[in-house]
Design an enzyme around this catalytic site. Structure first.
Site, short mmCIF file in Angstrom:
data_model
loop_
_atom_site.label_atom_id
_atom_site.label_comp_id
_atom_site.label_asym_id
_atom_site.label_seq_id
_atom_site.Cartn_x
_atom_site.Cartn_y
_atom_site.Cartn_z
N ASP A 210 -102.51 -67.84 -29.59
CA ASP A 210 -101.74 -67.02 -28.58
C ASP A 210 -101.88 -65.50 -29.17
O ASP A 210 -101.40 -64.68 -28.18
CB ASP A 210 -100.27 -67.44 -28.81
N ARG B 199 -92.35 -64.06 -18.82
CA ARG B 199 -92.01 -65.49 -19.08
C ARG B 199 -91.81 -65.59 -20.47
O ARG B 199 -91.11 -66.58 -20.99
CB ARG B 199 -93.24 -66.30 -18.53
C1 EPZ Z 1 -98.56 -75.03 -26.59
O1 EPZ Z 1 -99.14 -75.50 -25.62
C2 EPZ Z 1 -97.85 -73.83 -26.36
N1 EPZ Z 1 -96.78 -73.70 -25.36
C3 EPZ Z 1 -99.03 -72.72 -26.11
O2 EPZ Z 1 -98.55 -71.33 -25.83
C4 EPZ Z 1 -100.12 -72.63 -27.12
O3 EPZ Z 1 -101.03 -71.71 -26.74
C5 EPZ Z 1 -100.55 -73.93 -27.53
O4 EPZ Z 1 -99.46 -74.88 -27.87
C6 EPZ Z 1 -101.43 -74.09 -28.80
O5 EPZ Z 1 -100.83 -73.44 -29.85
C7 EPZ Z 1 -95.76 -74.23 -25.72
O6 EPZ Z 1 -95.59 -74.67 -26.82
C8 EPZ Z 1 -94.79 -74.36 -24.68
P1 EPZ Z 1 -101.88 -78.15 -26.96
P2 EPZ Z 1 -99.65 -77.04 -25.33
O7 EPZ Z 1 -101.35 -79.27 -26.30
O8 EPZ Z 1 -98.69 -77.80 -25.92
C9 EPZ Z 1 -105.76 -79.79 -25.32
C10 EPZ Z 1 -98.05 -69.39 -24.65
O9 EPZ Z 1 -98.62 -68.45 -24.62
N2 EPZ Z 1 -105.22 -81.08 -24.83
O10 EPZ Z 1 -101.81 -77.81 -28.41
O11 EPZ Z 1 -99.85 -77.05 -24.05
C11 EPZ Z 1 -105.45 -78.64 -24.37
O12 EPZ Z 1 -106.16 -78.49 -23.19
C12 EPZ Z 1 -98.63 -70.77 -24.61
O13 EPZ Z 1 -96.85 -69.15 -25.01
C13 EPZ Z 1 -105.85 -82.15 -24.45
O14 EPZ Z 1 -107.12 -82.07 -24.17
O15 EPZ Z 1 -101.07 -76.94 -26.11
C14 EPZ Z 1 -105.97 -77.21 -25.17
O16 EPZ Z 1 -107.21 -76.83 -25.18
C15 EPZ Z 1 -99.78 -70.46 -24.01
N3 EPZ Z 1 -105.09 -83.33 -23.87
C16 EPZ Z 1 -105.60 -77.81 -26.71
O17 EPZ Z 1 -105.38 -79.00 -26.55
C17 EPZ Z 1 -103.99 -83.20 -24.03
O18 EPZ Z 1 -103.04 -84.29 -23.73
C18 EPZ Z 1 -104.20 -77.36 -27.20
O19 EPZ Z 1 -103.27 -77.81 -26.30
C19 EPZ Z 1 -103.15 -82.15 -24.71
C20 EPZ Z 1 -103.72 -81.09 -24.96
#
Ligand code: EPZ
Length: 423
Positions: free
Chosen positions: A311, A403
């Site tokens: 982020d 947001r």
């Molecule tokens: C959280 O998103 C944050 N959002 C994101 O912040 C942050 O960038 C991200 O974690 C990583 O730190 C909130 O907490 C609300 P992930 P999240 O699941 O949970 C892949 C912001 O700017 N993945 O850790 O969605 C995914 O595609 C936002 O505030 C799968 O493949 O992140 C990504 O490439 C943006 N399958 C990676 O893992 C899954 O089932 C990290 O995603 C889940 C995720």
């Protein structure tokens, strides 16, 4: 279309109070569904994403009172009247998926509309679903009225060992809020270690749950029968903290961030020191001083916590445009998180990039331009670039920024930024 007009007004100086964490409070609000008693969450930031989560919880049956003056949200869900998040609400915020775990734990059923991917990637939920299935949940994927839904049902949640192929933050949070009411022991291996995970574990344990190991790669949860209401203060927002640390650096100013947790932003502190900025860590504040300093480029690679946070990748890239030398940025967490590069190039940045790696030639004079935010952090990165650019920068689609950053314009203006919000 709302936008910011940003002008270079020299080094930013003064102090800013950091708000509660968006990415901590959203899972806490979802977890309040695990009890019929009242939960009070303090230091809740007044953000659009929080408003959307309030709407989702009200639709589910929660009595939600959010007092934006005192930053306190009270949630009491005595009865679940709708087991899910419908298309309108889910399409406004990806974090709506976080109500799935608590609904399964409380009622055994959940129906969640899946918003498509977004600017930074496909954002699948396969790891969430795989964990739920391991606990005995039956999952159906449906397509209706142009939207994808996930339907889920379970008679009795059974604790089990779950290994996450990737330390997904959301999957870890969803599985934690399911396992706390499952029968037996659940271990989540290769779990996310972010501070927001620790905050959620603390909240759940105050509700009567038995969660151990949060903040490490293995979380152990012993299921209990019921959970009760509680009061909790959200941790400060480490990404807001990092954004303002970078605002001080890019303007060669000096800002004191009150209510900041230094241990949550260690990777950024290390990188800013490599560039030549001074970073002073106090018990509950951080001071970044770049006044009169000639900052040099460095290299970074984003990783799950405790690595450099994805982020802060785009805001840091804005800084690298202004430092001496050449810096590389490698994005390993999201597959498409370089959308801001084209916008920065409009401002005079020289950045060569492939899908995951960008090389930034520094010491470039940024010039103001009309640019577009493509996600909330990219929007912040463009504002930072505008603070250092010659002339006027117009940042469009700033609803992204609104947001995730509470009182962004007021806070920036309070340390001398020339930034104006236009409807
Ligand atoms: C959280 O998103 C944050 N959002 C994101 O912040 C942050 O960038 C991200 O974690 C990583 O730190 C909130 O907490 C609300 P992930 P999240 O699941 O949970 C892949 C912001 O700017 N993945 O850790 O969605 C995914 O595609 C936002 O505030 C799968 O493949 O992140 C990504 O490439 C943006 N399958 C990676 O893992 C899954 O089932 C990290 O995603 C889940 C995720």
């Amino acid at each position: 279309m709302s936008k910011y007009i940003v002008r270079n007004n020299g080094p930013l100086k003064g102090q800013i109070n950091i708000s509660g964490s968006k990415n901590a409070v959203l899972p806490l609000m979802a977890a309040s569904l695990l009890t019929s008693e009242k939960c009070e969450i303090y230091d809740t930031p007044a953000l659009r994403d929080v408003d959307v989560m309030c709407s989702i919880l009200r639709r589910i049956g929660g009595n939600v009172q959010f007092d934006k003056e005192s930053n306190c949200v009270e949630i009491e869900t005595q009865e679940i009247i709708y087991n899910g998040a419908d298309t309108e609400l889910a399409s406004r915020m990806r974090a709506s998926i976080l109500v799935m775990g608590p609904l399964l734990a409380r009622t055994g059923r959940a129906t969640i509309a899946l918003p498509g991917g977004c600017a930074i990637g496909a954002r699948p939920i396969d790891l969430h679903l795989k964990g739920f299935e391991a606990m005995g949940v039956k999952i159906w994927e449906k397509h209706q009225d142009g939207f994808d839904y996930v339907e889920a049902e379970v008679d009795k949640l059974k604790g089990c060992d779950i290994y996450l192929d990737f330390p997904s933050v959301g999957a870890t949070e969803n599985l934690m809020t399911t396992a706390v009411l499952a029968e037996g022991i659940t271990t989540i291996q290769n779990a996310a270690e972010e501070p927001e995970i620790v905050d959620l574990a603390n909240f759940l344990n105050k509700m009567g749950a038995r969660v151990k190991g949060a903040g490490t790669d293995t979380i152990r949860i012993e299921g209990v029968k019921t959970l009760h209401g509680t009061r909790h203060n959200v941790i400060p927002d480490r990404i807001e903290t990092g954004t303002f640390m970078l605002a001080a650096a890019i303007t060669r100013g000096s800002i004191r961030l009150n209510n900041a947790v230094a241990s949550h932003v260690k990777p950024l502190t290390a990188k800013l020191r490599e560039c030549g900025a001074e970073v002073v860590e106090e018990d509950d504040a951080i001071i970044v001083n770049a006044e009169g300093k000639k900052l040099v480029s460095t290299n970074l690679k984003t990783l799950p916590y405790p690595g450099f946070p994805t982020d802060l990748q785009s805001p840091f890239m804005s800084l690298l445009i202004t430092t001496e030398g050449r810096g590389t940025v490698i994005e390993t967490v999201f597959e498409n998180r370089f959308m801001h590069i084209a916008e920065l190039q409009k401002m005079g940045a020289q950045i060569d990039y492939s899908d995951r790696k960008a090389v930034i030639t520094g010491n470039k004079n940024l010039r103001g331009a009309a640019v577009k935010a493509t996600d909330l952090r990219a929007g912040a990165a463009l504002v930072l670039a505008g603070l250092a650019a010659e002339g006027t920068t117009q940042v469009e689609q700033v609803y992204y920024i609104e947001r995730g950053y509470e009182n962004f314009v007021e806070k920036m203006s309070s340390v001398g930024a020339d930034i104006e919000y236009i409807e």
